[in-house]
Write a protein that holds these residues in place. Structure first.
Motif, mmCIF file in Angstrom:
data_model
loop_
_atom_site.group_PDB
_atom_site.id
_atom_site.type_symbol
_atom_site.label_atom_id
_atom_site.label_comp_id
_atom_site.label_asym_id
_atom_site.label_seq_id
_atom_site.Cartn_x
_atom_site.Cartn_y
_atom_site.Cartn_z
ATOM 1 N N LEU A 46 29.351 28.189 -4.828
ATOM 2 C CA LEU A 46 29.578 26.793 -5.206
ATOM 3 C C LEU A 46 30.988 26.558 -5.735
ATOM 4 O O LEU A 46 31.517 25.444 -5.634
ATOM 5 C CB LEU A 46 28.546 26.367 -6.253
ATOM 6 C CG LEU A 46 27.095 26.295 -5.757
ATOM 7 C CD1 LEU A 46 26.152 26.037 -6.921
ATOM 8 C CD2 LEU A 46 26.936 25.227 -4.691
ATOM 9 N N SER A 47 31.610 27.586 -6.282
ATOM 10 C CA SER A 47 32.991 27.418 -6.742
ATOM 11 C C SER A 47 33.932 27.206 -5.552
ATOM 12 O O SER A 47 34.962 26.538 -5.687
ATOM 13 C CB SER A 47 33.432 28.634 -7.556
ATOM 14 O OG SER A 47 33.589 29.780 -6.734
ATOM 15 N N LEU A 48 33.578 27.778 -4.402
ATOM 16 C CA LEU A 48 34.388 27.576 -3.196
ATOM 17 C C LEU A 48 34.050 26.265 -2.497
ATOM 18 O O LEU A 48 34.930 25.598 -1.949
ATOM 19 C CB LEU A 48 34.184 28.742 -2.221
ATOM 20 C CG LEU A 48 34.807 30.080 -2.599
ATOM 21 C CD1 LEU A 48 34.404 31.157 -1.593
ATOM 22 C CD2 LEU A 48 36.329 29.974 -2.673
ATOM 23 N N VAL A 49 32.766 25.906 -2.517
ATOM 24 C CA VAL A 49 32.316 24.683 -1.830
ATOM 25 C C VAL A 49 31.468 23.874 -2.815
ATOM 26 O O VAL A 49 30.241 23.977 -2.837
ATOM 27 C CB VAL A 49 31.496 25.007 -0.561
ATOM 28 C CG1 VAL A 49 31.246 23.721 0.239
ATOM 29 C CG2 VAL A 49 32.193 26.034 0.304
ATOM 30 N N PRO A 50 32.111 23.071 -3.656
ATOM 31 C CA PRO A 50 31.375 22.380 -4.731
ATOM 32 C C PRO A 50 30.413 21.311 -4.242
ATOM 33 O O PRO A 50 29.573 20.847 -5.029
ATOM 34 C CB PRO A 50 32.501 21.776 -5.582
ATOM 35 C CG PRO A 50 33.687 21.695 -4.668
ATOM 36 C CD PRO A 50 33.568 22.841 -3.734
ATOM 37 N N PHE A 51 30.510 20.903 -2.975
ATOM 38 C CA PHE A 51 29.621 19.842 -2.509
ATOM 39 C C PHE A 51 28.349 20.376 -1.846
ATOM 40 O O PHE A 51 27.552 19.605 -1.311
ATOM 41 C CB PHE A 51 30.356 18.876 -1.558
ATOM 42 C CG PHE A 51 31.094 19.536 -0.423
ATOM 43 C CD1 PHE A 51 30.436 19.902 0.743
ATOM 44 C CD2 PHE A 51 32.459 19.775 -0.509
ATOM 45 C CE1 PHE A 51 31.106 20.490 1.791
ATOM 46 C CE2 PHE A 51 33.138 20.357 0.535
ATOM 47 C CZ PHE A 51 32.456 20.727 1.695
ATOM 48 N N LEU A 52 28.119 21.697 -1.872
ATOM 49 C CA LEU A 52 26.825 22.215 -1.464
ATOM 50 C C LEU A 52 25.777 21.899 -2.527
ATOM 51 O O LEU A 52 26.108 21.695 -3.697
ATOM 52 C CB LEU A 52 26.900 23.729 -1.249
ATOM 53 C CG LEU A 52 27.759 24.228 -0.089
ATOM 54 C CD1 LEU A 52 27.787 25.762 -0.072
ATOM 55 C CD2 LEU A 52 27.274 23.689 1.250
ATOM 56 N N ARG A 53 24.522 21.882 -2.156
ATOM 57 C CA ARG A 53 23.438 21.645 -3.112
ATOM 58 C C ARG A 53 23.035 22.985 -3.730
ATOM 59 O O ARG A 53 22.638 23.911 -3.016
ATOM 60 C CB ARG A 53 22.250 20.994 -2.415
ATOM 61 C CG ARG A 53 22.517 19.584 -1.936
ATOM 62 C CD ARG A 53 21.250 18.916 -1.431
ATOM 63 N NE ARG A 53 21.534 17.585 -0.925
ATOM 64 C CZ ARG A 53 21.611 16.488 -1.644
ATOM 65 N NH1 ARG A 53 21.409 16.569 -2.965
ATOM 66 N NH2 ARG A 53 21.867 15.312 -1.106
ATOM 67 N N LYS A 54 23.096 23.054 -5.060
ATOM 68 C CA LYS A 54 22.820 24.307 -5.765
ATOM 69 C C LYS A 54 21.438 24.860 -5.425
ATOM 70 O O LYS A 54 21.261 26.076 -5.243
ATOM 71 C CB LYS A 54 22.949 24.090 -7.268
ATOM 72 C CG LYS A 54 22.762 25.361 -8.086
ATOM 73 C CD LYS A 54 22.988 25.094 -9.570
ATOM 74 C CE LYS A 54 22.817 26.377 -10.377
ATOM 75 N NZ LYS A 54 23.039 26.128 -11.832
#
Length: 374
Positions: free
Chosen positions: A117-125
């Motif tokens: 998520l730090s690389l792709v913050p718009f993914l859903r956790k």
């Protein structure tokens, strides 16, 4: 009389023309009004060395040195730039992730949920349990590569003919008689780099088809979330589906990774494919698609075993196949062009192909015909 007539001015034909021009007279013929209109100009533009079959990966890697360090004056900017690739895993895909990491070896790194998520913050956790990260994946400047081949071909004495469809191909005693409508040519060797139309070109010459199957690949461009810089965001695919996302000039290119068989044509995206893709994107990520900035489709052409077809046809003297590159043609272009030039002028593959364990039989059209009769 010319030495080498190359049919198709996409990336494969342009690269072959570039490599053959030092060895004799070259004419590169393109049916469209611009070079690279169909597949080359609609590529996802990623160098992914571990993508494809074992043979395809070998050829991809044989192109790397040229892409990393092209000849002086070939282009004004780098052909490769760092991007990286994430393969994102969701709940229940732990085994798939472990397998991918094991197969990738030292080239692939495991990331946990927070690192992903730090690389792709718009993914859903809630949709991410981790990812496999391959740093060697790079963006390719496809236009610079294609134009470099075309420019270099001209500098080496080659000629490009646009908007010239081949009407007929007839083998005479020592050459091919080629009818381009308003112009007729004689050529010692014909190189069939016609992409999705390569089987049709072969039939014009009275040569058996190789079973080439064009397949549609759809893509859309959407805006990233406000405040998100894409400069450090990797490309990403998702385990369990063929869909992928790639940063592209400040936007996000998204594709379902479709491979729908179609007839050779100026392919257009299917509205239902696009609607399903947008729905998946909004469910898999936090993106809200307010509008599509662009949508398009391209052709990727495969033969039965998924490997490229490179070599002289055993049934017709002077007819050379350079076809069936599937979705790997941009990556493989420089290596396959060197292989083509070496086979045409010296009847042997380059030494680095031999050292990598790639043989002429791996690439020849004959393997496909032998497989049919086996």
């Amino acid at each position: 009389m010319i030495d080498y007539l190359i049919i198709g001015a996409g990336i494969s034909g342009a690269a072959a023309a570039y490599e053959l021009a030092p060895h004799g007279s070259v004419v590169l013929v393109e049916a469209e009004a611009s070079a690279g209109f169909h597949s080359t100009g609609r590529s996802a533009a990623l160098y992914t060395p571990n993508y494809g079959s074992e043979l395809v990966c070998k050829i991809n890697r044989l192109s790397h040195e040229f892409l990393r360090s092209p000849p002086e004056g070939f282009c004004a900017q780098p052909l490769l730039s760092p991007r990286g690739m994430l393969s994102v895993a969701s709940q229940g895909q732990e085994e798939q992730l472990a397998t991918l990491l094991a197969e990738g070896g030292d080239d692939v790194e495991r990331l946990d949920t927070s690192q992903t998520l730090s690389l792709v913050p718009f993914l859903r956790k809630e949709r991410v349990i981790g990812a496999a990260y391959e740093a060697a994946v790079a963006d390719m400047d496809v236009d610079a590569l294609h134009q470099g081949f075309l420019k270099g071909m001209r500098q080496r004495g080659g000629e490009l003919l646009l908007d010239r469809k081949v009407v007929s191909l007839v083998r005479m005693e020592n050459d091919w008689q080629v009818d381009l409508g308003e112009r007729q040519l004689q050529a010692r060797v014909v190189v069939n780099a016609a992409g999705a139309w390569a089987d049709e070109v072969a039939e014009l010459a009275g040569i058996s088809r190789i079973g080439l199957e064009p397949r549609r690949r759809t893509a859309i461009l959407v805006d990233p979330p406000a405040g998100v810089s894409l400069s450090q965001v990797p490309a990403m695919d998702f385990m369990g589906v063929e869909n992928y996302i790639k940063p592209d000039a400040g936007q996000l290119m998204v594709s379902p990774g479709d491979a729908t068989p179609v007839e050779p044509q100026d392919i257009q995206p299917d509205d239902m494919d696009v609607a399903v893709l947008v729905d998946w994107l909004e469910n898999e990520t936090q993106l809200e698609v307010r509008r599509l900035n662009h949508q398009w489709a391209g052709l990727r052409s495969f033969v039965a075993d998924g490997s490229p077809v490179v070599g002289f046809d055993e049934s017709a003297e002077g007819f050379f196949w350079l076809a069936g590159q599937g979705g790997y043609g941009i990556m493989m272009s420089s290596a396959l062009a060197r292989a083509s030039a070496s086979l045409i002028t010296r009847n042997v593959l380059p030494q680095d192909f031999i050292d990598a364990g790639v043989s002429e039989s791996d690439l020849s059209a004959r393997r496909l015909r032998d497989a049919k009769t086996a």
